[in-house]
Design an enzyme around this catalytic site. Structure first.
Site, PDB file in Angstrom:
ATOM      1  N   ASP A   1       0.782  -1.226   0.000  1.00  0.00           N
ATOM      2  CA  ASP A   1       0.000   0.000   0.000  1.00  0.00           C
ATOM      3  C   ASP A   1       0.818   1.284   0.000  1.00  0.00           C
ATOM      4  O   ASP A   1       0.248   2.374   0.098  1.00  0.00           O
ATOM      5  CB  ASP A   1      -0.925   0.021   1.225  1.00  0.00           C
TER       6      ASP A   1
ATOM      7  N   ASP B   1       2.243  22.480 -33.657  1.00  0.00           N
ATOM      8  CA  ASP B   1       2.080  22.239 -35.083  1.00  0.00           C
ATOM      9  C   ASP B   1       0.790  22.935 -35.509  1.00  0.00           C
ATOM     10  O   ASP B   1      -0.089  23.194 -34.683  1.00  0.00           O
ATOM     11  CB  ASP B   1       2.003  20.737 -35.340  1.00  0.00           C
TER      12      ASP B   1
ATOM     13  N   THR C   1      -1.344  22.169 -38.716  1.00  0.00           N
ATOM     14  CA  THR C   1      -2.365  21.310 -39.317  1.00  0.00           C
ATOM     15  C   THR C   1      -2.735  20.156 -38.408  1.00  0.00           C
ATOM     16  O   THR C   1      -1.878  19.375 -37.996  1.00  0.00           O
ATOM     17  CB  THR C   1      -1.867  20.776 -40.673  1.00  0.00           C
TER      18      THR C   1
ATOM     19  N   ASP D   1       3.963   9.790  13.194  1.00  0.00           N
ATOM     20  CA  ASP D   1       4.296   9.184  11.906  1.00  0.00           C
ATOM     21  C   ASP D   1       3.034   8.761  11.163  1.00  0.00           C
ATOM     22  O   ASP D   1       2.881   9.028   9.973  1.00  0.00           O
ATOM     23  CB  ASP D   1       5.197   7.970  12.112  1.00  0.00           C
TER      24      ASP D   1
END
Length: 734
Positions: free
Chosen positions: A31, A433, A435, A713
């Protein structure tokens, strides 16, 4: 993640062939990144393993195994010894509608409502419940029989120490001596040794609760992929000899025909053979407005049919449809570690041993040098060991990256890994770009000027001459003639004039459809025609002249129109502080006209290698947005390449990111998502390090003890995870 993580002495030599079997496993209970690292380290130390790839978000472990060196059963036993479940995975994990994504027993209904994961089947939850019961019993016995002292707390502490101590030893033997299990076990054993049994019991209980909460958060994060897989229905109506019968969708193969009723989900990628309808593609592309689909149009698996009855020819098998490919790309993206994640893992690799060393000094130096009480400083050192746990810190980046990738996928923004997602948010310049990217990629006839006769015959003659060719300009003329209802005439001796046009004999007459410069060599252009050519070309249009038997009979203007959202998309990028530029191989007049319409700088008349050089000259880091087909050199030259392709193979499998819905605004949305992810990572790191710094000081000062250290923690891990999950609700501005 490196392709090969073998231990020293087991690495492949240059040129050595890998003859191992490619294996994929689902690893239950993995996990967090620390868990993934433990599995990776243990596996890499086994002879015959190579190309280890691990993804804690999807719990998928992939590697190559030479079974002559290590049998498959030994690999499974090694991973199970670390406390993880293993089950082989065959083919892509596409979860059918209503199916359970994880191979575990179903939870009770009330647990299903409380938690997204199947927790009751998780032994961590069962262990937490047992430890909680033992703690409650210990509390009661201590108050009823105080003469027993700390003895009532020993069962809970001993149970936790037995469970986690065994795992710590297995991890140490597998190459992970400084695991959180080892730190916690030492702290628990030390607390028992100095008579702090109640705190030892609380440590193992809180640690177990933290493990459960990590599982909850990880289950929530990975639920997005399971939900995506569930978009594909389990059954389809297959048409055979005019009869529709239900079959499993997974059995459909290219060439099959399926019937899709109003309101049904489409079961496969395919092409409409008959019927018209509005199709809701929002689950795949993020586009909320249904799109019209008719015979000849492509449809995607997972989209929802509107009001029409459709017959669809299957083009892709279930394992290769759009949903399956998206799932594979997301899983691969989560496997690819971001630069920040790699740095934090390297940092954690020396941080934990260093913190353990500091804890040892705290235990021995004050008593030896200042006459401090051994019990007091040993207790503080044990608490410091728990503060040293790097879980929250290691989780800070991959949790944010995974949530960012999931949020983007829901919008139709596919990013191939954390490195690309990080880079997109840092780019300073974006090249486009023209086109098919800033424009629709489908030239259309915009103007006609007959010089001899009416407009309709002009279109009919030109379309007939172009009918044997597939040039985009020719297709535009044919499409306009079809709209006008002009039939094609008999054609013979048709041939292309490279760079100039086409010529053919149409209904017995010589016809040339060509560029103005070539038409002028056949006969002088009349003054009105020359003026129209100049005017239209200044507007960014391509002009062709139709010449019949040496006489110019008319002009046709064609232009690839900008996308509806192109100007807004460019403006959104400017608002983000980016510098957009258009790079096109089209002529300077056309490029300048389109650029003026959109408000973007332009470099026109570029060959592919010149586009590549133009990208290299941009301020780094830079991005290139193209159609993924003819922009490969420029896409590769940019810091990050983004393909617009509506879910095509090229868009999904080239470049670093793909926009499933062809919208220029999505480029700005992608930049915004990346920046939000980077901000989330910074917040997570601050939370993890900040809490550790606070409890480091309070622990050494004696203000906090063992169980607050564990709680800190666990709290940091939960806070980091919850903060990362906020990205799943990221609000896209465009």
């Amino acid at each position: 993640m490196p392709d090969d993580t073998r231990a020293p002495g087991q690495a492949h030599t240059p040129g050595e062939a890998r003859s191992g079997t490619a294996l994929r496993y689902h690893v239950a209970g993995m996990d967090c990144p620390s868990c993934a690292g433990k599995v990776e380290t243990a596996l890499s130390r086994l002879p015959g393993t190579a190309a280890v790839r691990i993804n804690f978000q999807t719990q998928i472990l992939a590697f190559e195994l030479d079974e002559a060196a290590t049998p498959r059963g030994d690999v499974e036993a090694r991973i199970r010894a670390l406390g993880y479940g293993m089950a082989p995975v065959e083919a892509p994990r596409v979860v059918a509608e209503g199916a359970t994504p994880e191979p575990e027993a179903a939870p009770s209904p009330w647990l299903s409502r409380l938690w997204p994961s199947q927790l009751w089947a998780d032994r961590k939850l069962r262990l937490a419940a047992l430890l909680g019961a033992l703690l409650a019993a210990g509390f009661a016995v201590e108050h009823l029989a105080p003469a027993l002292g700390a003895l009532p707390w020993w069962p809970a502490a001993a149970l936790g120490l037995w469970v986690f101590g065994r795992k710590a030893i297995a991890l140490a033997r597998s190459g992970s001596p400084f695991s959180i299990e080892m730190l916690m076990s030492i702290a628990t054993l030390g607390a028992l040794a100095i008579g702090a049994a109640s705190e030892a019991a609380m440590v193992v209980f809180l640690f177990t609760i933290g493990e459960v909460l990590e599982g909850v958060a990880a289950g929530r994060a990975r639920s997005g992929i399971a939900a995506l897989g569930a978009l594909v229905p389990r059954q389809a109506l297959k048409l055979e000899a005019g009869v529709a019968r239900p079959v499993p969708a997974a059995t459909l193969r290219p060439g099959d025909t399926i019937l899709v009723r109003p309101g049904d989900r489409i079961a496969a990628d395919g092409v409409l053979l008959s019927g018209e309808s509005e199709v809701d593609e929002s689950p795949i592309t993020g586009e909320s407005i249904p799109v019209a689909r008719a015979a000849g149009d492509a449809v995607r698996a997972g989209s929802v049919n509107g009001g029409g009855v459709l017959e669809v020819r299957v083009e892709r098998a279930a394992e290769d449809n759009t949903i399956a490919r998206i799932i594979r790309l997301v899983e691969q993206a989560q496997e690819a570690k971001a630069p920040t994640a790699r740095f934090i893992e390297r940092f954690a690799a020396w941080y934990t041993p260093a913190a353990a060393g500091v804890a040892l000094l705290v235990a021995v130096l004050p008593p030896l040098l200042a006459g401090g009480a051994w019990d007091t400083w040993l207790y503080r050192a044990l608490a410091l060991l728990l503060v040293a746990c790097p879980c929250a810190l290691v989780l800070s980046t991959p949790a944010a990256i995974a949530s960012g990738l999931a949020a983007g996928t829901r919008r139709g923004l596919l990013v191939k890994g954390g490195a690309a997602l990080e880079t997109i948010g840092r780019v300073r310049a974006i090249a486009f770009d023209k086109t098919g990217t800033l424009t629709e990629g489908r030239p259309r006839v915009t103007d006609t000027l007959p010089l001899v006769g009416p407009e309709r015959p002009l279109l009919g003659i030109a379309a007939s001459a172009e009918s044997g060719f597939s040039h985009p300009l020719g297709r535009a003329i044919q499409a306009r003639a079809a709209e006008e209802g002009m039939p094609l005439r008999p054609v013979r001796e048709a041939r292309a004039l490279p760079g100039r046009g086409v010529e053919a004999v149409v209904s017995g007459k010589a016809v040339v459809v060509s560029a103005p410069f070539h038409a002028a060599t056949l006969a002088p252009l009349p003054e009105p025609a020359a003026a129209a050519v100049a005017r239209w070309e200044a507007e960014g249009k391509t002009v062709v002249v139709v010449t019949v038997e040496g006489t110019h009979t008319g002009l046709i203007a064609i232009r690839d129109e900008p996308r509806a959202d192109a100007a807004a998309g460019i403006a959104a990028l400017r608002a983000l502080g980016l510098r957009p530029v258009m790079l096109t191989g089209d002529n300077p007049r056309t490029g300048a006209a389109i650029a003026a319409t959109l408000g973007i700088a332009v470099q026109a008349g570029l060959l592919p290698e010149e586009k590549q050089r133009a990208i290299a000259a941009l301020e780094a880091p830079s991005a290139m947005v193209g159609d993924g087909i003819n922009d490969a050199p420029a896409l590769a030259a940019a810091s990050v390449g983004i393909a617009m392709g509506g879910g095509t193979d090229v868009a999904l499998e080239t470049a670093d990111a793909a926009l499933l819905h062809d919208r220029v605004l999505d480029v700005a949305a992608l930049v915004g998502l990346s920046r939000a992810t980077l901000a989330n990572i910074r917040q997570n790191v601050a939370i993890a390090l900040g809490l550790k710094a606070v409890f480091l000081v309070t622990t050494v000062a004696g203000l906090t003890g063992l169980w607050p250290a564990v709680l800190a923690d666990t709290g940091a891990t939960v806070l980091v995870t919850l903060n990362a999950l906020r990205l799943l609700r990221h609000r896209f501005a465009a």
